[in-house]
Design an enzyme around this catalytic site. Structure first.
Site, mmCIF file in Angstrom:
data_model
loop_
_atom_site.group_PDB
_atom_site.id
_atom_site.type_symbol
_atom_site.label_atom_id
_atom_site.label_comp_id
_atom_site.label_asym_id
_atom_site.label_seq_id
_atom_site.Cartn_x
_atom_site.Cartn_y
_atom_site.Cartn_z
ATOM 1 N N ASP A 58 -4.403 -56.456 34.764
ATOM 2 C CA ASP A 58 -4.610 -56.651 36.509
ATOM 3 C C ASP A 58 -4.194 -57.404 37.010
ATOM 4 O O ASP A 58 -4.213 -58.761 37.787
ATOM 5 C CB ASP A 58 -6.897 -56.908 35.788
ATOM 6 C CG ASP A 58 -7.336 -56.099 36.073
ATOM 7 O OD1 ASP A 58 -7.226 -55.220 37.395
ATOM 8 O OD2 ASP A 58 -8.240 -55.955 36.060
HETATM 9 C C1 GLC Z 1 -9.557 -56.352 31.493
HETATM 10 C C2 GLC Z 1 -10.239 -55.386 32.591
HETATM 11 C C3 GLC Z 1 -9.165 -54.097 31.756
HETATM 12 C C4 GLC Z 1 -8.071 -54.354 32.610
HETATM 13 C C5 GLC Z 1 -7.416 -55.137 31.684
HETATM 14 C C6 GLC Z 1 -6.100 -55.630 31.711
HETATM 15 O O1 GLC Z 1 -10.082 -56.100 29.907
HETATM 16 O O2 GLC Z 1 -10.912 -55.305 32.157
HETATM 17 O O3 GLC Z 1 -9.887 -53.340 33.579
HETATM 18 O O4 GLC Z 1 -7.338 -53.095 32.375
HETATM 19 O O5 GLC Z 1 -7.665 -56.443 31.353
HETATM 20 O O6 GLC Z 1 -5.680 -56.823 32.694
HETATM 21 C C1 GLC Z 2 -8.668 -61.722 35.172
HETATM 22 C C2 GLC Z 2 -8.512 -60.912 33.102
HETATM 23 C C3 GLC Z 2 -8.060 -59.620 33.137
HETATM 24 C C4 GLC Z 2 -9.234 -58.766 33.921
HETATM 25 C C5 GLC Z 2 -9.714 -59.273 34.902
HETATM 26 C C6 GLC Z 2 -10.837 -58.945 35.528
HETATM 27 O O1 GLC Z 2 -7.801 -60.912 35.237
HETATM 28 O O2 GLC Z 2 -6.997 -61.449 33.193
HETATM 29 O O3 GLC Z 2 -8.496 -58.907 31.634
HETATM 30 O O4 GLC Z 2 -9.672 -57.542 33.903
HETATM 31 O O5 GLC Z 2 -10.097 -60.904 35.106
HETATM 32 O O6 GLC Z 2 -11.247 -58.777 37.211
#
Ligand code: GLC
Ligand code: GLC
Length: 811
Positions: A483
Site C-alpha cells: 500500500d
Molecule cells: C497492510 C494492509 C495490506 C497491505 C500491507 C502492505 O497489512 O492491510 O492490505 O497489503 O499492509 O502494505
Molecule cells: C498504511 C500502512 C500499511 C497499510 C495501509 C492501509 O499505509 O503502512 O501497512 O496497509 O496504511 O491503508
C-alpha cells in the site's frame, strides 16, 4: 524472557505476570457480539461494527495504556485491588490469565482472598458474560466490598471521541435492582440499548462516572469505592457508566460466585417503549433469565469448547515438534478465524473506526479459514465480488455493516482484482463446489449489473491483461500489495493521503509483483476455464500469461533478483542501480511462487539473494537498503523511519511467501528455517524484545535498521495469519487441496523422519502418515491409499463421511 507458557492440553496461553511488555489480548465472540480483552481485563465490546455499535469506551493512546475494561474492584479493609491488577495496580500475591479459544480467565489473589473472572461470549447470544468467583483462602473471616464496573460508549465510537458539545448532554440510563440500562439516543432513532447486570444481590449502584470515579478522581482509586460505597447516581448526560456494589462475607474456605453480564438488545420500532420514555425491557429480561438458570454459564463454556473442537479438527498435525504443533493445530488457525471475524477493524492497533474490510485483505484471509468454514467463505467471496466495478477493478475497501464499497478510498489498487481469483480458486480447491461460479453477483452493488461469479473472475483477469505498461508489465495504479509504494501519487502536504492524492494512475508505472500474481493466479483462472470447456479463452489467457512471464524475465529481472517496479518516470525500483531500495522481498516471493524462472535458474538465484541481502535473525526484511529520506516519487514507503513498516521492516505477511517459494523449489531446510524465524511460539523466549503476544503473528517486526530491532507491532489482524497457515500446512507439511483432489507434497527439513496429519477434505477424513527414511527434503516416492499403491501424489476426493488412511514415503 517469557511472561507465561503454553498449556497445549487446554489450548490456552497462560500469562503469569500482569506486566506484559504490552497488553496481551484475546477475542471473544464469533458471530455478532465481540469483545477484545487483555490479560488485565482491559478492552471493550461491540455489536457487529466496532465503530457504529460500540458498547463500552476505550482510549487507544492513553497513558497508562489499556485503561478501560471490564473492571472488578475489591475493597478488603484498607486494600483496594483488581484480580487483573489494572487499574489499581496493587501488587498481587498471585496472578494468572488464561487466554483460551473464545474465553479468558483471570485470577488474582490478595491477602487471602482469591478472585476469578471467567469471560466468554456465549455462542448464539449477544452478550459478554463474566462469572466472578471469590474464595476465602485465608484462615480467618473475610469481609469485602466488590464492584464490577464498565464505562459506556455512546455507540458511534468516532463521534464519541470527538463530538463532546453534543455528547455531554445526551447520556441516559434506566435502572432496576442489579440492572443498569444504557439507553443514550434510544429516545430518537436508535432501536438498541445496552444492559449491564449482575445476578448477585446488589447493595448500591452508580451510573454517572463523575459520581463513581469522581471528576478529578482516577480509575485507580474511584471516589465512591474509597468513600465506602456506590451513591445511587443517575447519569444525565456526561459519561454513563455501570457500577454495582456487592458485599462478600466469607468464612475460611468459603466461596461465592455470581454473574456479571453486558448485553446488546434491539427492539422493533413499534416495540421500543413499554410506557412513554420507558424502554421495553422484555428481551433484556429474557437474556438475563437465560443465564440465571443454574448451569447456563457452564453450558455456554461447553458449547464454545465443542465449537472450537469442530473447527480445529479439519487440520491436525502431529510432528513431534511441540512448537510447530501448537502453532498449526491451535493458534495459527485461531488467528485465521479472528481475521475472518474482524478483518482489519478492531485490535489494539486498529481502532475499529478506520478501514472496513479490505478487498485484498479479505480475499487473502480466505486462504486461511476456507477449510474451517467453507459455507461462510462462500458468502464472503460473494460479498467481496459484489464490490467489484464492471471494468474488473474494485473498491479497495467496503463497510461490513452495509457491504458497500468505500468511496473515500475508491479503487485503483491494481493487485486487488487478482486476489479475487486467488480466494475463489482456494474455495474451489477446498470444496469442489463449482456452483459458486454460477452465482449471480452484482457489480458495484448494483443488482441490475449482476452477472455470474465466473464473469467477475474473467473481468479480474482481463483488467490486468488490458492494463499493461511500456515493458509489458502490469500498471501499478495507486499501489499494489504494498500500500505504501505509491508511484503515481506525489503527495507533498502533511495529512494528505499517500494513496489517493495526485493522479494515482499513470501511463507508465509498472509492478513486477502484479506480473507475478498475474502468472500465478492468471493460470489458476485459465485452468478453471479449461475445466469449464472454455478452451479458446484459456488458450488466449495462457498466451497473455506467457507474455507477462517473458516480460518479468527480461524487464523484471535485475541479474540476481527480480526488480520491484518501474516508477512514473520509467526508472527502476528495486534494482542494483538504486542507491536505496535495491532489492524488495515481494517480487521474489510472488514470482517464484508463480514458478517464474524455476527451470532457468532465476528463481533459485532470487531466493539466494533474499537470503544474502534480506535475512535477519528475526525474519526477512521487506527491502534493503532502507530509505533514509522521503521521496515524492515513491510515496508512503519512504515516509517511515528506516526499519519500520514497509520501509525495511520485517513485514511478516510476505515471509511465508518466501517459505512457499522455497518449497516450490523443493528446498525444505530453508523453507522451515524461514517459517521458524517469525512463528510466535518459536520466539516466545524473547517476549521482552518482541513485546506483542507470543501466540499470534504481528503484522510487522522492526527490521535491522530500526533502533528497536525485533519489536513486534500490529498483532492479530494481518494477512500473515492466513499466509503462514498456508505455508506450513500446504507448502511444508504438504497437504494441498487441488481441483483434482488432495495432493500430498511435503517439503521439510531433511532431518525430519516423519509426521502425521489428519485432514478433513470435502467431508471425508484423511489420516496421513509421512515417512522420510532417506532424509529427503522433497519428493514423494510412494503413496498408499488404504494400503493400495496410488499413481502420483494426488488422492481423488473420497466420499463424504468416509475415513481413509494414507501412507506417504518420501524420497
Ligand atoms: C497492510 C494492509 C495490506 C497491505 C500491507 C502492505 O497489512 O492491510 O492490505 O497489503 O499492509 O502494505
Ligand atoms: C498504511 C500502512 C500499511 C497499510 C495501509 C492501509 O499505509 O503502512 O501497512 O496497509 O496504511 O491503508
Amino acid at each position: 524472557m517469557k511472561y507465561g507458557y503454553f498449556d497445549d492440553e487446554r489450548r490456552e496461553y497462560v500469562i503469569t505476570a500482569p506486566r506484559t511488555p504490552l497488553p496481551w489480548i484475546n477475542y471473544l465472540g464469533s458471530e455478532d457480539f465481540f469483545t477484545l480483552i487483555s490479560n488485565t481485563a482491559g478492552g471493550y465490546s461491540f455489536y457487529r461494527d466496532a465503530r457504529l455499535r460500540r458498547l463500552t469506551r476505550y482510549r487507544y493512546n492513553n497513558s497508562p495504556t489499556d485503561s478501560e475494561g471490564f473492571r472488578l474492584y475489591i475493597r478488603d479493609g484498607d486494600t483496594l485491588w483488581n484480580p487483573g491488577w489494572q487499574p489499581v495496580k496493587t501488587e498481587l500475591d498471585a496472578y494468572e490469565c488464561r487466554h483460551g479459544l473464545g474465553y479468558t480467565v483471570i485470577t488474582g489473589e490478595k491477602n487471602g482472598l482469591r478472585a476469578t473472572q471467567e469471560f466468554l461470549v456465549p455462542p448464539g447470544d449477544n452478550c459478554l458474560l463474566c462469572r466472578v468467583t471469590l474464595e476465602n483462602v485465608s484462615a480467618g473471616k473475610k469481609t469485602a466490598e466488590v464492584y464490577p464496573y464498565v464505562e459506556f460508549c455512546l455507540w458511534d465510537a468516532m463521534d464519541d471521541s470527538s463530538n463532546f458539545q453534543r455528547n455531554f448532554s445526551i447520556g441516559e440510563v434506566e435502572t432496576e435492582p442489579g440492572v443498569i440500562y444504557h439507553k443514550t439516543e434510544y429516545r430518537e432513532r436508535r432501536d438498541h440499548y445496552a444492559v449491564f447486570w449482575t445476578d448477585a444481590e446488589v447493595k448500591a449502584f452508580d451510573t454517572a462516572r463523575d459520581a463513581f470515579i469522581g471528576v478529578y478522581g482516577s480509575p485507580a482509586a474511584p471516589e465512591a469505592v474509597m468513600n465506602g460505597g456506590c451513591t445511587g447516581s443517575i447519569a444525565h448526560g456526561w459519561a454513563p457508566v455501570g457500577a454495582v456494589q456487592i458485599g462478600a462475607d466469607l468464612s475460611s474456605g468459603e466461596t461465592m460466585s455470581f454473574l456479571v453480564g453486558l448485553g446488546y438488545i434491539e427492539n422493533r420500532p413499534e416495540e421500543k417503549f413499554s410506557a412513554p420514555g420507558v424502554i421495553n425491557k422484555a428481551p433484556a429480561r429474557a437474556m438475563m433469565d437465560r443465564y440465571r438458570a443454574p448451569g447456563a454459564f457452564d453450558a455456554a463454556l461447553t458449547a464454545l469448547g465443542q465449537r472450537w473442537e469442530a473447527l480445529l479438527s479439519g487440520y491436525r498435525a502431529d510432528t513431534g515438534a511441540e512448537k510447530l504443533d501448537r502453532m498449526v493445530n491451535i493458534w495459527n488457525q485461531y488467528q485465521c478465524m479472528v481475521t475472518f471475524n474482524m478483518s482489519r477493524s478492531a485490535s489494539y492497533f486498529e481502532s475499529g473506526m478506520g478501514r472496513g474490510m479490505g478487498f485484498r485483505d479479505s480475499c487473502q484471509d480466505l486462504l486461511g479459514f476456507v477449510h474451517m468454514i467453507p459455507e461462510r467463505a462462500r458468502e464472503r467471496i460473494l460479498d467481496i465480488a459484489a464490490t467489484q466495478f464492471p471494468d474488473g477493478s474494485a473498491y479497495h475497501q467496503y463497510q461490513p455493516l452495509t457491504k458497500k464499497g468505500n468511496l473515500a478510498v475508491g479503487s485503483g489498487f491494481n493487485d486487488d482484482p487478482l486476489w479475487l481469483i486467488a480466494g475463489t480458486d482456494a474455495y474451489l480447491r477446498e470444496t469442489g463446489d463449482w456452483s459458486i461460479l454460477d452465482e449471480s453477483v452484482p457489480f458495484d452493488n448494483d443488482e441490475s449489473l449482476a452477472r455470474p461469479l465466473l464473469e467477475h473472475l474473467r473481468r479480474s483477469f482481463n483488467y490486468t491483461r488490458t492494463h499493461m505498461g511500456p515493458h509489458g508489465l502490469p500498471l501499478i495504479g495507486r499501489a499494489d500489495w504494498n500500500d505504501c509504494l505509491n508511484l503515481n501519487c506525489f503527495s507533498s502536504q502533511p495529512g494528505e493521503s499517500f494513496q489517493t492524492t495526485g493522479p494515482s494512475e499513470g501511463p507508465v508505472a509498472e509492478s513486477v509483483f502484479i506480473a507475478g500474481m498475474f502468472v500465478k493466479y492468471g493460470r489458476a483462472y485459465t485452468d478453471i476455464c479449461r475445466r469449464l470447456g472454455l478452451t479458446e479463452e484459456a488458450d488466449a489467457g495462457d498466451a497473455a500469461i506467457a507474455a507477462a512471464e517473458a516480460a518479468v524475465l527480461s524487464a523484471g529481472w535485475d541479474g540476481e533478483w527480480f526488480r520491484r517496479a518501474y516508477d512514473a518516470f520509467g526508472n527502476v525500483v528495486g534494482g542494483k542501480e538504486c542507491e536505496e531500495g535495491q532489492i524488495f522481498i515481494e517480487p521474489q516471493g510472488m514470482c517464484v511462487m508463480a514458478g517464474i524462472g524455476k527451470e532457468t535458474g532465476q528463481a533459485a538465484r532470487a531466493l539466494d539473494s533474499v537470503k544474502e541481502r534480506l535475512d535477519t535473525k528475526y525474519g526477512i526484511v521487506l527491502l534493503q537498503p532502507a530509505y533514509t529520506g522521503y521521496r515524492l516519487e515513491l510515496g508512503e514507503i519512504t515516509s517511515y523511519p528506516p526499519g519500520y513498516k514497509e520501509n525495511a521492516g520485517i513485514f511478516c505477511h510476505n515471509n511465508p511467501w518466501i517459505v512457499c517459494a522455497e518449497a516450490e523449489l523443493g528446498r525444505g531446510d530453508r523453507a522451515f528455517e524461514v517459517y521458524r524465524r517469525t512463528a510466535p511460539a518459536y520466539i516466545e523466549d524473547i517476549s521482552e524484545i518482541h513485546r506483542t503476544e507470543p501466540y499470534v503473528y504481528s503484522q510487522m517486526i522492526a527490521g535491522k535498521d530500526a533502533p528497536t530491532f525485533g519489536e513486534g507491532k500490529n498483532s492479530w489482524l494481518t494477512g500473515t495469519a492466513a499466509w503462514t497457515f498456508l505455508s506450513v500446512s500446504q507448502a511444508i507439511l504438504g497437504v494441498k487441496p487441488t481441483l483434482d483432489g488432495l495432493m500430498i507434497d511435503p517439503c521439510i527439513p531433511g532431518r525430519v523422519k516423519g509426521y502425521t496429519v489428519t485432514r478433513r477434505f470435502r467431508g471425508a477424513v484423511y489420516h496421513i502418515r509421512v515417512d522420510n527414511p532417506q532424509g529427503a527434503e522433497h519428493g514423494v516416492k510412494e503413496l498408499y491409499l488404504d494400503g493400495k499403491l496410488l499413481q502420483g501424489n494426488v488422492i481423488p476426493a473420497q466420499s463424504p463421511g468416509t475415513e481413509v488412511s494414507v501412507r506417504v514415503i518420501m524420497g
